[in-house]
Design a protein around this motif. Structure first.
Motif, short mmCIF file in Angstrom:
data_model
loop_
_atom_site.label_atom_id
_atom_site.label_comp_id
_atom_site.label_asym_id
_atom_site.label_seq_id
_atom_site.Cartn_x
_atom_site.Cartn_y
_atom_site.Cartn_z
N LEU A 154 4.70 -7.57 7.81
CA LEU A 154 5.82 -6.69 7.96
C LEU A 154 5.93 -5.93 6.63
CD1 LEU A 154 9.02 -9.31 8.84
CD2 LEU A 154 7.72 -7.50 10.18
N GLU A 155 4.81 -5.84 5.89
CA GLU A 155 4.78 -5.02 4.78
C GLU A 155 4.25 -3.58 5.23
OE1 GLU A 155 3.75 -2.43 1.91
OE2 GLU A 155 1.81 -3.62 2.46
N HIS A 156 5.35 -2.61 5.26
CA HIS A 156 4.91 -1.53 5.63
C HIS A 156 5.51 -0.29 4.27
CE1 HIS A 156 4.13 -2.74 9.72
NE2 HIS A 156 5.19 -3.22 9.51
N HIS A 157 5.30 -0.73 3.35
CA HIS A 157 5.82 -0.24 2.13
C HIS A 157 4.79 0.38 0.98
CE1 HIS A 157 7.99 -1.42 -2.02
NE2 HIS A 157 8.39 -0.41 -1.55
N GLU A 158 4.13 -0.42 0.27
CA GLU A 158 3.03 -0.05 -0.36
C GLU A 158 1.99 0.41 0.38
OE1 GLU A 158 2.05 -3.40 -3.07
OE2 GLU A 158 3.73 -3.68 -3.83
N THR A 159 1.48 -0.01 1.20
CA THR A 159 0.36 0.37 2.34
C THR A 159 0.44 1.81 2.56
OG1 THR A 159 1.37 -0.89 4.00
CG2 THR A 159 -0.54 -1.90 3.19
N TYR A 160 2.13 2.11 2.84
CA TYR A 160 2.49 3.36 3.42
C TYR A 160 2.12 4.46 2.45
CZ TYR A 160 5.28 7.23 4.67
OH TYR A 160 6.07 8.53 4.97
N LEU A 161 2.68 4.07 1.16
CA LEU A 161 2.68 4.99 0.07
C LEU A 161 1.30 5.05 -0.30
CD1 LEU A 161 5.57 3.52 -2.01
CD2 LEU A 161 5.55 5.73 -1.04
N ARG A 162 0.43 3.95 -0.35
CA ARG A 162 -1.09 4.37 -0.56
C ARG A 162 -1.60 5.38 0.34
NH1 ARG A 162 -3.71 1.65 -4.51
NH2 ARG A 162 -2.73 -0.49 -5.27
N GLY A 163 -1.20 5.37 1.67
CA GLY A 163 -2.00 6.01 2.63
C GLY A 163 -1.38 7.48 2.58
N VAL A 164 -0.15 7.65 2.32
CA VAL A 164 0.57 8.90 2.60
C VAL A 164 0.09 9.55 1.34
CG1 VAL A 164 2.59 8.59 1.56
CG2 VAL A 164 2.20 10.46 3.48
N LEU A 165 0.09 9.01 0.19
CA LEU A 165 -0.11 9.77 -1.14
C LEU A 165 -1.81 9.97 -1.14
CD1 LEU A 165 1.61 7.51 -3.56
CD2 LEU A 165 2.17 9.79 -3.03
N GLY A 166 -2.53 9.25 -0.78
CA GLY A 166 -4.11 9.60 -0.56
C GLY A 166 -4.31 10.75 0.38
N PHE A 167 -3.63 10.81 1.18
CA PHE A 167 -3.68 12.03 2.26
C PHE A 167 -3.34 13.41 1.56
CE2 PHE A 167 -1.86 14.63 5.56
CZ PHE A 167 -3.00 14.53 6.74
N ILE A 168 -3.01 13.42 0.65
CA ILE A 168 -2.69 14.68 -0.18
C ILE A 168 -3.45 14.90 -1.30
CG2 ILE A 168 -0.31 15.08 0.81
CD1 ILE A 168 1.02 14.24 -1.66
N GLY A 169 -4.23 13.85 -1.43
CA GLY A 169 -5.04 13.60 -2.54
C GLY A 169 -4.78 12.91 -3.76
N LEU A 170 -3.78 11.97 -3.72
CA LEU A 170 -3.41 11.51 -4.85
C LEU A 170 -4.12 9.89 -4.61
CD1 LEU A 170 0.13 12.46 -5.28
CD2 LEU A 170 -1.68 13.19 -6.56
N THR A 171 -5.19 9.55 -4.98
CA THR A 171 -6.00 8.38 -4.84
C THR A 171 -6.06 7.47 -6.13
OG1 THR A 171 -7.99 9.66 -5.41
CG2 THR A 171 -7.24 9.58 -3.09
N ASP A 172 -5.74 7.91 -7.19
CA ASP A 172 -5.63 7.00 -8.50
C ASP A 172 -4.10 6.33 -8.45
OD1 ASP A 172 -5.60 5.68 -10.82
OD2 ASP A 172 -6.49 7.50 -11.99
N VAL A 173 -3.81 5.33 -7.90
CA VAL A 173 -2.53 4.81 -7.58
C VAL A 173 -2.67 3.16 -8.25
CG1 VAL A 173 -0.77 4.11 -6.08
CG2 VAL A 173 -2.18 6.05 -5.59
#
Length: 204
Positions: A154-173
């Protein structure tokens, strides 16, 4: 000079663990980067509108039909400006109903803009934010969603944030997590103490 973007999205005000942790993270970053400038965005106190058909019409070249809409579109543009200006981005992200608060989702909808923060290429989408930016997320959750927890699906929280931030170029999370906060006073205190220890250990 280092610029720190400090974003909070919890609706709990002074009772919020994520707000406590983001304040600690920003203080640690200020200690690591003396003289740093802080851009503050409280997405509850000063929230942008959720996207609407009126927003999309303007984005496609239509007229701005009200002062309120014009002001809100300017706020959305400023959100993207914040990301380009920031060297360190600190995001308070409590879990609400297995994902992020709607206030944080509204911010995401305003910074994920084709042609501004990402674009499509022959090889697929590509983030447009400059490399080298650091993101630190204060993740707080009432239950436990890591490891072999039965709630992990049910975790659609950190995984979502990593995915959407990476999509715009923010990969150092980096994620500073305090979970199990609703499981009693002792587990809550232990989770917060562990998160604070991780914050203290952050390096420049």
């Amino acid at each position: 000079m280092t610029t720190i973007l400090h974003i909070d999205s919890s609706i709990l005000g002074g009772y919020s663990v994520s707000r406590t942790l983001t304040a600690d993270i920003v203080a640690k970053q200020q200690a690591l980067h003396p003289g740093a400038r802080v851009i503050r965005r409280d997405l509850v106190v000063d929230a942008a509108f959720h996207l609407s058909d009126a927003h999309l019409a303007v984005f496609q070249g239509g007229a701005v039909n009200s002062p309120a809409l014009g002001e809100d579109i300017a706020v959305g543009g400023a959100y993207a400006d914040d990301l380009f200006a920031a060297d360190v981005i600190v995001i308070g992200a409590p879990m609400y109903n297995f994902s992020v608060p709607s206030q944080l989702k509204a911010w995401i909808d305003r910074v994920c803009v084709a042609g501004r923060t990402f674009h499509y290429t022959a090889n697929g989408p590509e983030g447009l934010l400059p490399k080298g930016k650091k993101v630190i997320i204060a993740s707080t959750r009432g239950g436990v969603y890591t490891g072999d927890s039965p709630a992990a699906a049910l975790e659609h929280h950190e995984t979502y944030l990593r995915g959407v931030l990476g999509f715009i170029g923010l990969t150092d999370v980096t994620i500073i997590r305090a979970e199990g906060l609703s499981l009693g006073d002792e587990p809550k205190a232990a989770a917060i103490a562990e998160a604070k220890a991780q914050i203290e250990a952050l390096a420049a």
